[in-house]
Design an enzyme around this catalytic site. Structure first.
Site, PDB file in Angstrom:
ATOM      1  N   ILE A  22     -19.015  10.174 -16.026  1.00  0.00           N
ATOM      2  CA  ILE A  22     -17.725   9.511 -15.886  1.00  0.00           C
ATOM      3  C   ILE A  22     -16.730  10.005 -16.926  1.00  0.00           C
ATOM      4  CG2 ILE A  22     -18.389   7.518 -17.325  1.00  0.00           C
ATOM      5  CD1 ILE A  22     -16.613   5.799 -15.501  1.00  0.00           C
ATOM      6  N   SER A  59     -23.126  14.876 -28.284  1.00  0.00           N
ATOM      7  CA  SER A  59     -24.305  14.757 -27.440  1.00  0.00           C
ATOM      8  C   SER A  59     -25.511  14.778 -28.355  1.00  0.00           C
ATOM      9  CB  SER A  59     -24.371  15.923 -26.446  1.00  0.00           C
ATOM     10  OG  SER A  59     -25.616  15.961 -25.786  1.00  0.00           O
ATOM     11  N   ARG A  60     -26.649  14.354 -27.833  1.00  0.00           N
ATOM     12  CA  ARG A  60     -27.866  14.473 -28.638  1.00  0.00           C
ATOM     13  C   ARG A  60     -28.360  15.916 -28.670  1.00  0.00           C
ATOM     14  NH1 ARG A  60     -29.568   8.863 -26.415  1.00  0.00           N
ATOM     15  NH2 ARG A  60     -29.323   7.556 -28.251  1.00  0.00           N
ATOM     16  N   TYR A  92     -24.644  11.528 -32.330  1.00  0.00           N
ATOM     17  CA  TYR A  92     -23.609  10.501 -32.318  1.00  0.00           C
ATOM     18  C   TYR A  92     -23.220  10.119 -33.742  1.00  0.00           C
ATOM     19  CZ  TYR A  92     -25.334  10.002 -27.502  1.00  0.00           C
ATOM     20  OH  TYR A  92     -25.732  10.233 -26.222  1.00  0.00           O
ATOM     21  N   HIS A 110     -24.399   0.108 -24.803  1.00  0.00           N
ATOM     22  CA  HIS A 110     -23.005  -0.260 -25.041  1.00  0.00           C
ATOM     23  C   HIS A 110     -22.852  -1.017 -26.359  1.00  0.00           C
ATOM     24  CE1 HIS A 110     -21.572   0.044 -20.564  1.00  0.00           C
ATOM     25  NE2 HIS A 110     -21.887   1.204 -21.108  1.00  0.00           N
ATOM     26  N   LYS A 137     -17.667  -0.641 -18.916  1.00  0.00           N
ATOM     27  CA  LYS A 137     -18.149  -1.936 -18.426  1.00  0.00           C
ATOM     28  C   LYS A 137     -19.556  -1.762 -17.843  1.00  0.00           C
ATOM     29  CE  LYS A 137     -17.880  -0.078 -14.542  1.00  0.00           C
ATOM     30  NZ  LYS A 137     -19.182   0.210 -13.909  1.00  0.00           N
ATOM     31  N   ARG A 143     -28.039   4.117 -12.722  1.00  0.00           N
ATOM     32  CA  ARG A 143     -27.575   2.932 -11.992  1.00  0.00           C
ATOM     33  C   ARG A 143     -28.711   2.244 -11.240  1.00  0.00           C
ATOM     34  NH1 ARG A 143     -23.538   6.549 -12.168  1.00  0.00           N
ATOM     35  NH2 ARG A 143     -21.424   5.789 -12.595  1.00  0.00           N
ATOM     36  N   ASP A 198     -22.959  -2.825 -12.133  1.00  0.00           N
ATOM     37  CA  ASP A 198     -22.189  -1.591 -11.976  1.00  0.00           C
ATOM     38  C   ASP A 198     -20.856  -1.814 -11.285  1.00  0.00           C
ATOM     39  OD1 ASP A 198     -21.775   1.210 -12.209  1.00  0.00           O
ATOM     40  OD2 ASP A 198     -22.373   1.465 -10.123  1.00  0.00           O
TER      41      ASP A 198
END
Length: 334
Positions: A15, A37-38, A59, A80, A98, A166, A178
Site C-alpha cells: 500500500i 525495510s528489515r 526500522y 501498528h 487502519k 489479510r 481490513d
C-alpha cells in the site's frame, strides 16, 4: 518558503509503494525522505524506484534519523501499536494505517503513549479528507436529504490466498478489520455520533479462521447503519445515505481512483428508475495526497488534527462490539 514535513516510511508494504508514498510525494507540505525495510537491499531498491533519498536496513535506524519528523506506519495490523509507540518514543509524529490496533485495550496503550509524548498520531482513514465525502456530510448537515435515518454500506473483494496478511487471523486479518472498519468510520463521520448498540453476524473461513463475511446493524442516536463486508465475494463498493427527502450514493466510496473524477448521485426518489437523479462530479484528486498534507499541516501547527487518536480508539470500540455480538448472539454496547 513553505514549511514541509519530512516523512519516513516503516516497511516497503504494498500500500505504501503503490498508493501512499507516490501520493504523498505530490503533496505541498509533505516530503518522503526515507524508507526502511528489515532488508537493506529491499529498502534501497524501493527507494530507488520511488526516488526516496534515504534507505535503511532496519526500522530502528530510520527512527534514529534526526531529519525525520514523522513516520508513516503501513506495517501489518499487529505491528501498528508497537512500532507507533517506538516512533513516538523516538520523537516522531505518526500516521498509522487502519485499524489503529488489534483491540480497544491496545488502543488505550497507544493513547497513553501519545499523551506522554505530546506528539500527533493519526489513523489513515484517507476517505474523510476527500471533497466528495465532505460534500456528502455537508448535504446531511444542510438538510438537503431531510432527516437522515439510514446508511447502507457494501465493501467486498475476493482474496483466498492464505499467505496474504489479510487472511492471517493471528495478526489481525479478516474482513472486519481490513474493510468493515471503513463502513463504521464513515457512518460515524456522517452521523457525527457514536453507535448506541451493535449486532453482528460473522462467517469464518474454515481453514484460515478469518471472518470472510461480516454483516452488522448499528443503532445511532438518529438512525441506523447496516453493512456487509467480505474478503470472498466479487468486488463491490457502495455507500447509500438515506433521508426523508432524498438519498445520496457514493459511487466509489473507498478505493477512489487518483487519476479520474469521482461522483456522488443525489436522488429524491420521485422516479423509481433513477431518471430523476442528479450526479455531482469532483475534480481529480488523490485522497492519499490530501490525507498526507492534512496531517503534515497539523504537525506544522497550522490547524488542529480533525480526527485525533481518540476517534481511532472510538472506531476500535465499535469493531470490538461487532466481534462480541457475533460470539454472544446479542446486542452489544461499544
Amino acid at each position: 518558503m513553505t514549511k514541509t514535513v519530512n516523512w519516513g516510511v516503516l516497511s516497503t508494504a504494498l500500500i505504501g509503494r503503490e498508493k501512499v508514498i507516490p501520493a504523498m510525494q505530490k503533496g505541498t507540505v509533505s516530503r518522503v525522505t526515507a524508507i526502511a525495510s528489515r532488508d537493506l537491499a529491499t529498502a534501497q531498491r524501493t527507494a530507488g524506484a520511488l526516488g526516496i533519498p534515504k534507505a535503511y536496513g532496519s526500522y530502528e535506524e530510520l527512527l534514529a534519523d534526526p531529519d525525520i519528523q514523522a513516520i508513516y506506519n503501513p506495517l501489518p495490523n499487529h505491528l501498528h501499536v508497537p512500532w507507533t509507540i517506538k516512533a513516538l518514543e523516538a520523537g516522531k509524529h505518526v500516521l498509522c494505517e487502519k485499524p489503529i490496533a488489534l483491540d480497544t485495550a491496545e488502543a488505550r496503550t497507544l493513547l497513553a503513549a501519545r499523551d506522554r509524548s505530546g506528539l500527533i498520531v493519526a489513523e489513515a482513514f484517507m476517505v474523510r479528507y476527500t471533497p466528495w465525502w465532505q460534500r456528502v456530510r455537508a448535504l446531511v448537515r444542510e438538510g438537503r436529504l431531510g432527516e437522515v435515518h439510514a446508511i447502507q454500506t457494501a465493501f467486498t473483494y475476493f482474496l483466498d490466498d492464505p499467505t496474504n496478511i489479510r487472511n492471517m487471523a493471528g495478526i489481525g486479518g479478516g474482513g472486519l478489520m481490513d474493510i468493515g472498519c471503513y463502513a463504521i468510520a464513515t457512518a460515524r463521520y456522517i452521523y457525527g455520533a457514536e453507535p448506541l448498540k451493535v449486532s453482528g453476524l460473522i462467517d469464518r473461513d474454515p481453514t484460515m479462521g478469518t471472518d470472510r463475511l461480516t454483516s452488522a446493524v448499528m443503532q445511532f442516536p438518529t438512525g441506523h447503519l447496516t453493512f456487509t463486508c467480505s474478503t470472498q465475494l466479487a468486488p463491490h463498493q457502495r455507500v447509500t445515505v438515506m433521508g426523508t427527502k432524498a438519498r445520496v450514493e457514493v459511487m466509489i466510496p473507498f478505493n477512489a481512483p487518483p487519476d479520474a473524477p469521482c461522483r456522488i448521485v443525489i436522488d429524491d426518489g420521485e422516479a423509481l428508475d433513477g431518471s430523476g437523479a442528479v450526479a455531482e462530479t469532483f475534480a481529480v484528486a488523490d485522497q492519499y495526497t490530501l490525507q498526507g498534507d492534512a496531517v503534515s499541516r497539523a504537525i506544522l501547527g497550522e490547524f488542529p488534527l480533525e480526527f485525533p487518536l481518540e476517534d481511532a480508539a472510538a472506531n476500535m470500540r465499535v469493531i470490538d462490539a461487532v466481534f462480541r455480538s457475533a460470539e454472544s448472539g446479542a446486542w452489544e454496547t461499544p
